[in-house]
Design an enzyme around this catalytic site. Structure first.
Site, PDB file in Angstrom:
ATOM      1  CG  ASP A  59      76.131 -64.610 -10.015  1.00 58.60           C
ATOM      2  OD1 ASP A  59      76.991 -64.270 -10.844  1.00 58.60           O
ATOM      3  OD2 ASP A  59      76.368 -65.380  -9.074  1.00 58.60           O
TER       4      ASP A  59
ATOM      5  CD  GLU B 254      75.217 -65.909  -3.748  1.00 54.92           C
ATOM      6  OE1 GLU B 254      75.201 -67.027  -4.299  1.00 54.92           O
ATOM      7  OE2 GLU B 254      76.263 -65.254  -3.578  1.00 54.92           O
TER       8      GLU B 254
ATOM      9  CG  ASP C 194      74.776 -70.271  -5.021  1.00 59.10           C
ATOM     10  OD1 ASP C 194      75.768 -70.525  -4.319  1.00 59.10           O
ATOM     11  OD2 ASP C 194      74.792 -69.385  -5.900  1.00 59.10           O
TER      12      ASP C 194
ATOM     13  CG  LEU D  80      77.242 -68.820 -11.663  1.00 57.62           C
ATOM     14  CD1 LEU D  80      77.061 -68.278 -13.068  1.00 57.62           C
ATOM     15  CD2 LEU D  80      78.552 -68.371 -11.105  1.00 57.62           C
TER      16      LEU D  80
ATOM     17  CB  THR E  32      80.342 -65.678  -8.617  1.00 55.11           C
ATOM     18  OG1 THR E  32      78.994 -66.107  -8.384  1.00 55.11           O
ATOM     19  CG2 THR E  32      80.332 -64.412  -9.449  1.00 55.11           C
TER      20      THR E  32
ATOM     21  CB  THR F 213      88.054 -72.146  -0.207  1.00 53.80           C
ATOM     22  OG1 THR F 213      87.962 -70.967  -0.993  1.00 53.80           O
ATOM     23  CG2 THR F 213      89.142 -71.934   0.862  1.00 53.80           C
TER      24      THR F 213
ATOM     25  CG  HIS G 106      86.000 -67.137  -0.748  1.00 56.55           C
ATOM     26  ND1 HIS G 106      85.419 -67.865  -1.766  1.00 56.55           N
ATOM     27  CD2 HIS G 106      85.640 -65.844  -0.964  1.00 56.55           C
ATOM     28  CE1 HIS G 106      84.722 -67.042  -2.558  1.00 56.55           C
ATOM     29  NE2 HIS G 106      84.846 -65.823  -2.094  1.00 56.55           N
TER      30      HIS G 106
ATOM     31  N   GLY H 207      83.747 -73.233  -5.466  1.00 55.11           N
ATOM     32  CA  GLY H 207      82.351 -73.665  -5.427  1.00 55.11           C
ATOM     33  C   GLY H 207      82.070 -74.729  -4.390  1.00 55.11           C
TER      34      GLY H 207
ATOM     35  CE  LYS I 296      85.125 -75.861  -1.940  1.00 54.12           C
ATOM     36  NZ  LYS I 296      85.250 -74.906  -3.044  1.00 54.12           N
TER      37      LYS I 296
HETATM   38  N1  LIG Z   1      84.076 -64.955   1.885  1.00 51.83           N
HETATM   39  C1  LIG Z   1      83.086 -65.216   1.033  1.00 51.83           C
HETATM   40  N2  LIG Z   1      82.353 -64.229   0.490  1.00 51.83           N
HETATM   41  C2  LIG Z   1      81.338 -64.529  -0.368  1.00 51.83           C
HETATM   42  N3  LIG Z   1      80.994 -65.769  -0.756  1.00 51.83           N
HETATM   43  C3  LIG Z   1      81.695 -66.765  -0.227  1.00 51.83           C
HETATM   44  C4  LIG Z   1      82.774 -66.558   0.675  1.00 51.83           C
HETATM   45  N4  LIG Z   1      83.285 -67.758   1.019  1.00 51.83           N
HETATM   46  C5  LIG Z   1      82.563 -68.671   0.355  1.00 51.83           C
HETATM   47  N5  LIG Z   1      81.612 -68.078  -0.368  1.00 51.83           N
HETATM   48  C6  LIG Z   1      80.580 -68.749  -1.175  1.00 51.83           C
HETATM   49  O1  LIG Z   1      80.706 -70.156  -0.899  1.00 51.83           O
HETATM   50  C7  LIG Z   1      81.144 -70.822  -2.071  1.00 51.83           C
HETATM   51  C8  LIG Z   1      82.184 -71.840  -1.664  1.00 51.83           C
HETATM   52  O2  LIG Z   1      83.356 -71.114  -1.324  1.00 51.83           O
HETATM   53  P1  LIG Z   1      84.703 -71.441  -2.166  1.00 51.83           P
HETATM   54  O3  LIG Z   1      84.352 -71.345  -3.622  1.00 51.83           O
HETATM   55  O4  LIG Z   1      85.669 -70.398  -1.709  1.00 51.83           O
HETATM   56  O5  LIG Z   1      85.057 -72.828  -1.743  1.00 51.83           O
HETATM   57  C9  LIG Z   1      81.715 -69.745  -2.987  1.00 51.83           C
HETATM   58  O6  LIG Z   1      81.640 -70.178  -4.322  1.00 51.83           O
HETATM   59  C10 LIG Z   1      80.795 -68.583  -2.677  1.00 51.83           C
HETATM   60  O7  LIG Z   1      79.556 -68.842  -3.310  1.00 51.83           O
HETATM   61  P2  LIG Z   1      79.122 -67.966  -4.612  1.00 51.83           P
HETATM   62  O8  LIG Z   1      80.175 -68.197  -5.649  1.00 51.83           O
HETATM   63  O9  LIG Z   1      77.778 -68.540  -4.955  1.00 51.83           O
HETATM   64  O10 LIG Z   1      79.049 -66.544  -4.158  1.00 51.83           O
HETATM   65 MG   LIG Z   2      77.565 -70.052  -3.581  1.00 46.65          MG
HETATM   66 MG   LIG Z   3      78.008 -65.084  -4.337  1.00 50.26          MG
HETATM   67 MG   LIG Z   4      76.210 -67.783  -5.906  1.00 54.31          MG
END
Ligand SMILES: Nc1ncnc2c1ncn2[C@@H]1O[C@H](COP(=O)(O)O)[C@@H](O)[C@H]1OP(=O)(O)O
Ligand SMILES: [Mg+2]
Ligand SMILES: [Mg+2]
Ligand SMILES: [Mg+2]
Length: 354
Positions: A93, A116, A160, A162, A165, A239, A242, A264, A268
């Site tokens: 990242d 980010e 963004d 990565l 993550t 998701t 999350h 991600g 999606k």
């Molecule tokens: N509760 C959360 N806390 C931090 N990042 C989140 C959260 N929900 C979603 N994200 C970010 O949105 C993206 C899409 O959510 P999900 O993967 O759950 O569908 C995640 O990959 C993450 O991005 P990132 O991986 O860049 O931190």
């Molecule tokens: Mg993201």
């Molecule tokens: Mg993140």
């Molecule tokens: Mg990210």
């Protein structure tokens, strides 16, 4: 690790100032670096700035994919926790953001870059890359009129480095994307979704690892194929890492035949773009503007839509609220049908905060 909010990268004409907003007292950390008055930028072809910036974004996203794979191969992910246990950050990242932000910042003085992750001074010139995608540059003559004369000060680039993550750490590598969004006057205009591990589990000597999709609104999107969606069922993607009760309640309201739970935002949106799901629904404030700006442009360039769950168009100017507080709804077609399907109770739980 300082828990920070995103850094805002304002590149003035002569020096690079990085202002870091932290959760604690505001800390302005300005690192003045002589920004190369990039002669190539001055003498660059007379392609419109937006085309050149998109071409540079595609090229640097490919470079970023190599960094993501190299760090995974070395196995030293350098994982740290940011705001909570499901908000992690790795060396990939950090390094990818520095690569993209520095590379684009030096080539395009005057643009605003928001990432980010926290920005540190670039400590490795090998991370700086100033190539441009020939494929994108070849489209210069087809630049949409509304973007022909865009100036640097109209542009915010959302990075963004990565996305996914959590899945990168868990080894679900094909969920990982590198996202770059280009906003013009606060509206999503162009984007790049790079998949460093596209094809990673396909055997064969001539299999190409990694894929970059890109798009400019009014011009089109490239790098993937869309297959028609099945008419006899509803497939939702959402998701995997999350989930919340509201996210689940929103999905249940669609009575889907299938739910693809993957990591991600970029991943999606790719699933929707390729016709493997009718809708990407995330009734949560978890996604941020850097998750959606790029994918939204690619989707909208082929007639799709990405809004919040009220149907509002997302804003991407430099002072906008970073979290997408009213969730995400993305479709290739029939957006209004899905919007109407979201129960008022869900909408009431997810307010817009601009
Ligand atoms: N509760 C959360 N806390 C931090 N990042 C989140 C959260 N929900 C979603 N994200 C970010 O949105 C993206 C899409 O959510 P999900 O993967 O759950 O569908 C995640 O990959 C993450 O991005 P990132 O991986 O860049 O931190
Ligand atoms: Mg993201
Ligand atoms: Mg993140
Ligand atoms: Mg990210």
């Amino acid at each position: 690790m300082l828990r920070t909010l995103p850094a805002v990268f304002n590149i003035s004409s002569r020096s690079l100032k990085i202002s870091l907003c932290t959760l604690g007292p505001f800390r302005l950390c300005s690192i003045s670096t002589q920004v190369h008055r990039n002669s190539r930028y001055k003498m660059a072809s007379d392609a419109p700035l937006l085309i050149q910036l998109e071409a540079a974004s595609v090229a640097v996203a490919n470079k970023a994919g190599e960094i993501v794979r190299d760090i995974m191969k070395k196995g030293e992910l350098g994982i740290i926790q940011k705001t909570h246990i499901k908000d992690l950050q790795t060396e990939a990242d950090r390094k990818v953001q520095m690569c993209i932000a520095t590379s684009l910042g030096r080539q395009f003085p005057g643009i605003t870059i928001i990432g980010e992750e926290e920005m540190e001074k670039c400590n490795d010139e090998n991370l700086v890359y100033n190539g441009k995608s020939d494929e994108v540059m070849a489209c210069a003559s087809k630049c949409p009129d509304q973007y022909k004369n865009v100036k640097p000060e109209q542009i915010v680039v959302w990075i963004d480095p990565l996305d996914g993550t959590q899945e990168y750490i868990e080894g679900l590598l094909d969920h990982v994307t590198v996202l770059i969004g280009i906003a013009v006057d606060g509206q999503s205009a162009a984007g790049v979704i790079h998949q460093p591990y596209f094809n990673y589990n396909v055997k064969g000597d001539d299999v190409k690892l990694g894929r970059t999709c890109w798009g400019i609104k009014g011009l089109g999107s490239y790098g993937f194929t869309h297959k028609p969606l099945p008419k006899d069922k509803t497939i939702i993607t959402t998701t995997r890492s999350h989930p919340t009760p509201t996210v689940q309640e929103a999905i249940d309201s669609f009575k889907p035949d299938e739910v693809l739970r993957v990591g991600g935002c970029g991943h999606k949106v790719m699933i929707v773009l390729e016709g493997d799901a009718h809708v990407y629904l995330f009734a949560s404030p978890g996604c941020k503007k850097w998750d959606t700006c790029g994918p939204q442009a690619i989707l909208e360039a082929v007639g799709g839509r990405l809004t919040d769950i009220h149907g509002n168009i997302l804003e991407y100017h430099k002072d906008v609220q970073k979290p997408n507080t009213a969730g995400v709804l993305a479709t290739f077609e029939n957006h209004d049908y899905y919007l109407k399907n979201i129960p008022q109770g869900i909408r009431d739980q997810l307010k817009v905060k601009l």
